[in-house]
Scaffold this motif. Structure first.
Motif, PDB file in Angstrom:
ATOM      1  N   PHE A 139     -27.311 -79.323  26.284  1.00 33.34           N
ATOM      2  CA  PHE A 139     -27.543 -79.404  27.724  1.00 33.34           C
ATOM      3  C   PHE A 139     -26.772 -78.295  28.441  1.00 33.34           C
ATOM      4  CE2 PHE A 139     -27.961 -84.221  26.919  1.00 33.34           C
ATOM      5  CZ  PHE A 139     -29.253 -84.055  26.443  1.00 33.34           C
ATOM      6  N   PHE A 140     -25.558 -78.046  27.976  1.00 28.94           N
ATOM      7  CA  PHE A 140     -24.746 -76.959  28.534  1.00 28.94           C
ATOM      8  C   PHE A 140     -25.478 -75.626  28.383  1.00 28.94           C
ATOM      9  CE2 PHE A 140     -21.802 -73.468  27.827  1.00 28.94           C
ATOM     10  CZ  PHE A 140     -20.972 -73.549  28.929  1.00 28.94           C
ATOM     11  N   ARG A 141     -25.962 -75.351  27.185  1.00 33.17           N
ATOM     12  CA  ARG A 141     -26.660 -74.086  26.893  1.00 33.17           C
ATOM     13  C   ARG A 141     -27.877 -73.925  27.798  1.00 33.17           C
ATOM     14  NH1 ARG A 141     -27.788 -75.143  21.973  1.00 33.17           N
ATOM     15  NH2 ARG A 141     -25.662 -74.841  21.297  1.00 33.17           N
ATOM     16  N   ASN A 142     -28.633 -75.004  27.961  1.00 33.22           N
ATOM     17  CA  ASN A 142     -29.824 -74.966  28.812  1.00 33.22           C
ATOM     18  C   ASN A 142     -29.458 -74.645  30.259  1.00 33.22           C
ATOM     19  OD1 ASN A 142     -31.659 -76.602  30.791  1.00 33.22           O
ATOM     20  ND2 ASN A 142     -32.930 -76.159  28.996  1.00 33.22           N
ATOM     21  N   LYS A 143     -28.434 -75.284  30.779  1.00 34.49           N
ATOM     22  CA  LYS A 143     -28.022 -75.057  32.164  1.00 34.49           C
ATOM     23  C   LYS A 143     -27.381 -73.678  32.314  1.00 34.49           C
ATOM     24  CE  LYS A 143     -29.532 -78.782  33.919  1.00 34.49           C
ATOM     25  NZ  LYS A 143     -30.674 -78.752  34.812  1.00 34.49           N
ATOM     26  N   LEU A 144     -26.626 -73.233  31.313  1.00 35.24           N
ATOM     27  CA  LEU A 144     -26.010 -71.911  31.361  1.00 35.24           C
ATOM     28  C   LEU A 144     -27.085 -70.836  31.451  1.00 35.24           C
ATOM     29  CD1 LEU A 144     -23.349 -70.359  31.301  1.00 35.24           C
ATOM     30  CD2 LEU A 144     -23.570 -70.265  28.822  1.00 35.24           C
ATOM     31  N   ASP A 145     -28.133 -70.984  30.672  1.00 40.12           N
ATOM     32  CA  ASP A 145     -29.239 -70.024  30.725  1.00 40.12           C
ATOM     33  C   ASP A 145     -29.835 -69.945  32.131  1.00 40.12           C
ATOM     34  OD1 ASP A 145     -28.939 -69.367  28.067  1.00 40.12           O
ATOM     35  OD2 ASP A 145     -30.569 -70.669  27.368  1.00 40.12           O
ATOM     36  N   SER A 146     -29.836 -71.059  32.851  1.00 34.61           N
ATOM     37  CA  SER A 146     -30.452 -71.075  34.177  1.00 34.61           C
ATOM     38  C   SER A 146     -29.581 -70.419  35.251  1.00 34.61           C
ATOM     39  CB  SER A 146     -30.806 -72.505  34.585  1.00 34.61           C
ATOM     40  OG  SER A 146     -29.648 -73.245  34.883  1.00 34.61           O
ATOM     41  N   ILE A 147     -28.274 -70.207  34.981  1.00 33.33           N
ATOM     42  CA  ILE A 147     -27.396 -69.610  35.991  1.00 33.33           C
ATOM     43  C   ILE A 147     -26.866 -68.232  35.605  1.00 33.33           C
ATOM     44  CG2 ILE A 147     -26.680 -71.848  36.896  1.00 33.33           C
ATOM     45  CD1 ILE A 147     -23.995 -71.415  35.409  1.00 33.33           C
ATOM     46  N   LEU A 148     -27.156 -67.750  34.406  1.00 30.90           N
ATOM     47  CA  LEU A 148     -26.591 -66.475  33.954  1.00 30.90           C
ATOM     48  C   LEU A 148     -26.901 -65.315  34.889  1.00 30.90           C
ATOM     49  CD1 LEU A 148     -26.830 -66.441  30.068  1.00 30.90           C
ATOM     50  CD2 LEU A 148     -24.800 -66.504  31.502  1.00 30.90           C
ATOM     51  N   ASP A 149     -28.074 -65.301  35.487  1.00 33.26           N
ATOM     52  CA  ASP A 149     -28.413 -64.214  36.412  1.00 33.26           C
ATOM     53  C   ASP A 149     -27.472 -64.157  37.609  1.00 33.26           C
ATOM     54  OD1 ASP A 149     -30.449 -63.330  34.815  1.00 33.26           O
ATOM     55  OD2 ASP A 149     -32.041 -64.328  35.949  1.00 33.26           O
ATOM     56  N   SER A 150     -26.817 -65.273  37.930  1.00 30.96           N
ATOM     57  CA  SER A 150     -25.858 -65.296  39.035  1.00 30.96           C
ATOM     58  C   SER A 150     -24.641 -64.426  38.748  1.00 30.96           C
ATOM     59  CB  SER A 150     -25.370 -66.724  39.293  1.00 30.96           C
ATOM     60  OG  SER A 150     -26.444 -67.562  39.592  1.00 30.96           O
ATOM     61  N   PHE A 151     -24.393 -64.139  37.466  1.00 31.82           N
ATOM     62  CA  PHE A 151     -23.202 -63.388  37.078  1.00 31.82           C
ATOM     63  C   PHE A 151     -23.500 -61.944  36.732  1.00 31.82           C
ATOM     64  CE2 PHE A 151     -22.541 -67.844  36.004  1.00 31.82           C
ATOM     65  CZ  PHE A 151     -21.404 -68.099  36.739  1.00 31.82           C
ATOM     66  N   VAL A 152     -24.769 -61.585  36.705  1.00 31.96           N
ATOM     67  CA  VAL A 152     -25.155 -60.231  36.311  1.00 31.96           C
ATOM     68  C   VAL A 152     -25.364 -59.400  37.573  1.00 31.96           C
ATOM     69  CG1 VAL A 152     -26.888 -58.855  35.110  1.00 31.96           C
ATOM     70  CG2 VAL A 152     -26.223 -61.081  34.200  1.00 31.96           C
ATOM     71  N   THR A 153     -24.753 -58.241  37.601  1.00 37.62           N
ATOM     72  CA  THR A 153     -24.899 -57.348  38.737  1.00 37.62           C
ATOM     73  C   THR A 153     -25.097 -55.932  38.231  1.00 37.62           C
ATOM     74  OG1 THR A 153     -23.826 -56.468  40.708  1.00 37.62           O
ATOM     75  CG2 THR A 153     -22.387 -57.154  38.942  1.00 37.62           C
ATOM     76  N   SER A 154     -25.830 -55.131  38.978  1.00 40.91           N
ATOM     77  CA  SER A 154     -26.029 -53.740  38.573  1.00 40.91           C
ATOM     78  C   SER A 154     -24.823 -52.887  38.947  1.00 40.91           C
ATOM     79  CB  SER A 154     -27.302 -53.181  39.212  1.00 40.91           C
ATOM     80  OG  SER A 154     -27.189 -53.250  40.614  1.00 40.91           O
ATOM     81  N   PHE A 158      -5.686 -55.495  39.981  1.00 32.52           N
ATOM     82  CA  PHE A 158      -6.567 -54.749  40.881  1.00 32.52           C
ATOM     83  C   PHE A 158      -8.008 -54.997  40.441  1.00 32.52           C
ATOM     84  CE2 PHE A 158      -2.624 -52.529  40.149  1.00 32.52           C
ATOM     85  CZ  PHE A 158      -2.185 -52.192  41.421  1.00 32.52           C
ATOM     86  N   GLU A 159      -8.890 -55.188  41.405  1.00 35.15           N
ATOM     87  CA  GLU A 159     -10.317 -55.373  41.118  1.00 35.15           C
ATOM     88  C   GLU A 159     -11.119 -54.631  42.171  1.00 35.15           C
ATOM     89  OE1 GLU A 159     -13.068 -59.107  41.688  1.00 35.15           O
ATOM     90  OE2 GLU A 159     -11.792 -59.375  39.925  1.00 35.15           O
ATOM     91  N   TRP A 160     -12.078 -53.843  41.715  1.00 30.47           N
ATOM     92  CA  TRP A 160     -12.917 -53.095  42.653  1.00 30.47           C
ATOM     93  C   TRP A 160     -14.277 -52.816  42.063  1.00 30.47           C
ATOM     94  CZ3 TRP A 160      -9.209 -51.162  39.558  1.00 30.47           C
ATOM     95  CH2 TRP A 160      -9.502 -50.043  38.787  1.00 30.47           C
ATOM     96  N   MET A 161     -15.250 -52.494  42.943  1.00 23.44           N
ATOM     97  CA  MET A 161     -16.602 -52.167  42.524  1.00 23.44           C
ATOM     98  C   MET A 161     -16.828 -50.689  42.712  1.00 23.44           C
ATOM     99  SD  MET A 161     -18.952 -55.118  44.021  1.00 23.44           S
ATOM    100  CE  MET A 161     -18.958 -56.733  43.364  1.00 23.44           C
TER     101      MET A 161
END
Length: 92
Positions: free
Chosen positions: A26-41, A89-92
């Motif tokens: 169930f974790f894997r299924n839900k993780l797959d549904s939110i992974l795009d929230s963490f991906v940025t160009s 330090f964190e920056w984009m």
């Protein structure tokens, strides 16, 4: 229940924290549904330095860097019985 299907489990978001089910499929299924929230160009860069000085000595320098580079997130954390400081330090 024992009859639950993978899609039956709710996904909660509280501020910036996702609450996921603990059952691995169930974790894997839900993780797959939110992974795009963490991906940025836009890449995010991080750096960390350990300074041999107590945090209160560094405050003026840290504040000057924050003023000069407002897009850089800076954190400072006392370590070693508050004798040293880890600065992040964190920056984009």
């Amino acid at each position: 229940s024992a009859d639950a299907k993978e899609g039956d489990w709710p996904l909660f978001l509280y501020r910036n924290v996702f609450v996921l089910p603990g059952v691995p499929p169930f974790f894997r299924n839900k993780l797959d549904s939110i992974l795009d929230s963490f991906v940025t160009s836009t890449p995010i860069f991080t750096a960390r330095a350990r300074v041999t000085a107590p945090e209160h000595i560094l405050v003026e320098c840290i504040n000057a860097v924050v003023a000069e580079f407002p897009k850089v997130k800076i954190g400072s954390y006392p370590v070693n019985e508050m004798k040293d400081t880890v600065v992040t330090f964190e920056w984009m």
